[in-house]
Design a protein around this motif. Structure first.
Motif, PDB file in Angstrom:
ATOM      1  N   ILE A   1       0.813  -1.225   0.000  1.00 28.40           N
ATOM      2  CA  ILE A   1       0.000   0.000   0.000  1.00 28.40           C
ATOM      3  C   ILE A   1       0.849   1.280   0.000  1.00 28.40           C
ATOM      4  CG2 ILE A   1      -1.936  -1.170   1.103  1.00 28.40           C
ATOM      5  CD1 ILE A   1      -1.210   0.286   3.707  1.00 28.40           C
ATOM      6  N   ASN A   2       2.155   1.100  -0.153  1.00 27.60           N
ATOM      7  CA  ASN A   2       3.086   2.237  -0.208  1.00 27.60           C
ATOM      8  C   ASN A   2       2.992   3.096   1.062  1.00 27.60           C
ATOM      9  OD1 ASN A   2       5.134   3.723  -1.375  1.00 27.60           O
ATOM     10  ND2 ASN A   2       3.707   5.083  -2.473  1.00 27.60           N
ATOM     11  N   ALA A   3       3.226   2.437   2.201  1.00 28.64           N
ATOM     12  CA  ALA A   3       3.143   3.127   3.496  1.00 28.64           C
ATOM     13  C   ALA A   3       4.341   2.743   4.359  1.00 28.64           C
ATOM     14  CB  ALA A   3       1.843   2.749   4.203  1.00 28.64           C
ATOM     15  N   ASP A   4       4.475   3.403   5.493  1.00 30.22           N
ATOM     16  CA  ASP A   4       5.549   3.140   6.438  1.00 30.22           C
ATOM     17  C   ASP A   4       5.212   1.884   7.251  1.00 30.22           C
ATOM     18  OD1 ASP A   4       7.826   3.585   8.134  1.00 30.22           O
ATOM     19  OD2 ASP A   4       6.452   4.446   9.612  1.00 30.22           O
ATOM     20  N   PRO A   5       6.099   0.883   7.316  1.00 27.57           N
ATOM     21  CA  PRO A   5       5.825  -0.347   8.067  1.00 27.57           C
ATOM     22  C   PRO A   5       5.492  -0.105   9.544  1.00 27.57           C
ATOM     23  CG  PRO A   5       7.773  -0.625   6.716  1.00 27.57           C
ATOM     24  CD  PRO A   5       7.383   0.821   6.626  1.00 27.57           C
ATOM     25  N   GLN A   6       6.150   0.854  10.177  1.00 23.35           N
ATOM     26  CA  GLN A   6       5.868   1.142  11.587  1.00 23.35           C
ATOM     27  C   GLN A   6       4.466   1.711  11.753  1.00 23.35           C
ATOM     28  OE1 GLN A   6       9.270   3.606  12.513  1.00 23.35           O
ATOM     29  NE2 GLN A   6      10.376   1.865  13.410  1.00 23.35           N
ATOM     30  N   GLN A   7       4.039   2.533  10.799  1.00 19.67           N
ATOM     31  CA  GLN A   7       2.687   3.093  10.854  1.00 19.67           C
ATOM     32  C   GLN A   7       1.652   1.990  10.635  1.00 19.67           C
ATOM     33  OE1 GLN A   7       1.851   6.137  11.847  1.00 19.67           O
ATOM     34  NE2 GLN A   7      -0.293   5.559  11.683  1.00 19.67           N
ATOM     35  N   VAL A   8       1.940   1.059   9.736  1.00 22.88           N
ATOM     36  CA  VAL A   8       1.043  -0.069   9.491  1.00 22.88           C
ATOM     37  C   VAL A   8       0.927  -0.922  10.753  1.00 22.88           C
ATOM     38  CG1 VAL A   8       0.762  -2.230   8.200  1.00 22.88           C
ATOM     39  CG2 VAL A   8       1.393  -0.122   6.997  1.00 22.88           C
ATOM     40  N   ALA A   9       2.052  -1.230  11.386  1.00 22.26           N
ATOM     41  CA  ALA A   9       2.041  -2.030  12.616  1.00 22.26           C
ATOM     42  C   ALA A   9       1.243  -1.324  13.711  1.00 22.26           C
ATOM     43  CB  ALA A   9       3.469  -2.298  13.083  1.00 22.26           C
ATOM     44  N   LYS A  10       1.419  -0.020  13.809  1.00 17.79           N
ATOM     45  CA  LYS A  10       0.697   0.772  14.814  1.00 17.79           C
ATOM     46  C   LYS A  10      -0.811   0.737  14.537  1.00 17.79           C
ATOM     47  CE  LYS A  10       0.566   5.468  16.699  1.00 17.79           C
ATOM     48  NZ  LYS A  10       1.104   6.834  16.586  1.00 17.79           N
ATOM     49  N   GLU A  11      -1.168   0.873  13.276  1.00 16.67           N
ATOM     50  CA  GLU A  11      -2.586   0.858  12.881  1.00 16.67           C
ATOM     51  C   GLU A  11      -3.217  -0.516  13.162  1.00 16.67           C
ATOM     52  OE1 GLU A  11      -5.974   2.718  11.755  1.00 16.67           O
ATOM     53  OE2 GLU A  11      -4.031   3.701  11.818  1.00 16.67           O
ATOM     54  N   ILE A  12      -2.499  -1.599  12.881  1.00 12.74           N
ATOM     55  CA  ILE A  12      -3.002  -2.950  13.160  1.00 12.74           C
ATOM     56  C   ILE A  12      -3.205  -3.134  14.655  1.00 12.74           C
ATOM     57  CG2 ILE A  12      -2.392  -5.410  13.126  1.00 12.74           C
ATOM     58  CD1 ILE A  12      -1.075  -4.864  10.370  1.00 12.74           C
ATOM     59  N   LYS A  13      -2.235  -2.705  15.455  1.00 13.97           N
ATOM     60  CA  LYS A  13      -2.341  -2.824  16.910  1.00 13.97           C
ATOM     61  C   LYS A  13      -3.548  -2.053  17.427  1.00 13.97           C
ATOM     62  CE  LYS A  13       0.530  -2.129  21.091  1.00 13.97           C
ATOM     63  NZ  LYS A  13      -0.373  -2.787  21.935  1.00 13.97           N
ATOM     64  N   LEU A  14      -3.773  -0.861  16.907  1.00 18.48           N
ATOM     65  CA  LEU A  14      -4.919  -0.042  17.308  1.00 18.48           C
ATOM     66  C   LEU A  14      -6.241  -0.732  16.931  1.00 18.48           C
ATOM     67  CD1 LEU A  14      -5.774   2.670  18.552  1.00 18.48           C
ATOM     68  CD2 LEU A  14      -5.694   3.641  16.248  1.00 18.48           C
ATOM     69  N   MET A  15      -6.288  -1.313  15.737  1.00 17.69           N
ATOM     70  CA  MET A  15      -7.502  -2.017  15.304  1.00 17.69           C
ATOM     71  C   MET A  15      -7.762  -3.261  16.158  1.00 17.69           C
ATOM     72  SD  MET A  15      -7.785  -1.561  11.159  1.00 17.69           S
ATOM     73  CE  MET A  15      -6.116  -2.060  10.721  1.00 17.69           C
ATOM     74  N   GLU A  16      -6.707  -3.918  16.601  1.00 18.23           N
ATOM     75  CA  GLU A  16      -6.870  -5.063  17.500  1.00 18.23           C
ATOM     76  C   GLU A  16      -7.407  -4.609  18.856  1.00 18.23           C
ATOM     77  OE1 GLU A  16      -3.301  -7.903  15.698  1.00 18.23           O
ATOM     78  OE2 GLU A  16      -2.892  -6.596  17.414  1.00 18.23           O
TER      79      GLU A  16
END
Length: 161
Positions: free
Chosen positions: A24-39
């Motif tokens: 998705i052309n994004a920052d891996p740390q931001q993706v990990a943070k977003e997944i954690k928040l959704m969990e």
């Protein structure tokens, strides 16, 4: 970004944040943070593995049970659904529109075990007025994944006059 992440992990929950970020052309740390928040917010409620038990030595019967109930005052269908989904053998419970109220999905190792669950546990709940059990004969696609491809060779013997 959230929607794109959800689409990707719905298809393959084994993707790493790095793989998702690349897609998705994004920052891996931001993706990990977003997944954690959704969990944490229960947007992502868990991760499952889809298994084709027909390719194992384990016998498994899947049943879809239509359940008609009398809703409870103040709680509607919620308390009844909760009572049903608390049984370990229940895989899913859905509130439905139409001719019945709840769909219960169950997996057991035999038809008899399903019949015993329906007669001993499900039908004995006070608010349950009727049930109708349907058995899955073959799964072609489940959770968006094709279970068995149609490209198998026909092994029937050719008989000609």
């Amino acid at each position: 970004m959230r929607g794109k992440i959800l689409q990707l992990i719905a298809k393959n929950s084994k993707l790493t944040p790095e793989e998702i970020a690349k897609e998705i052309n994004a920052d891996p740390q931001q993706v990990a943070k977003e997944i954690k928040l959704m969990e944490e917010n229960r947007v992502i409620c868990g991760y499952n593995t889809l298994i084709n038990y027909d390719n194992t030595d384990r016998e498994l019967v899947t049943a879809l049970i239509e359940v008609k109930v009398t809703p409870q005052r103040g709680d509607g269908y919620d308390k009844i659904a909760e009572r049903i989904y608390r049984f370990d053998e229940v895989k899913a419970v859905y509130l439905m529109s139409g001719g019945f109220d709840l769909t219960v999905i169950l997996e057991k190792s035999s038809l008899k075990e399903i019949a015993l669950f329906v007669s001993d546990k499900l039908a004995t709940i006070d608010s349950v007025t009727s049930t109708a059990t349907h058995f899955v004969l073959k799964k072609y696609k489940d959770h968006g994944i094709v279970i068995e491809r149609g490209d198998k060779k026909d092994r029937r013997m050719i008989i000609s006059p």
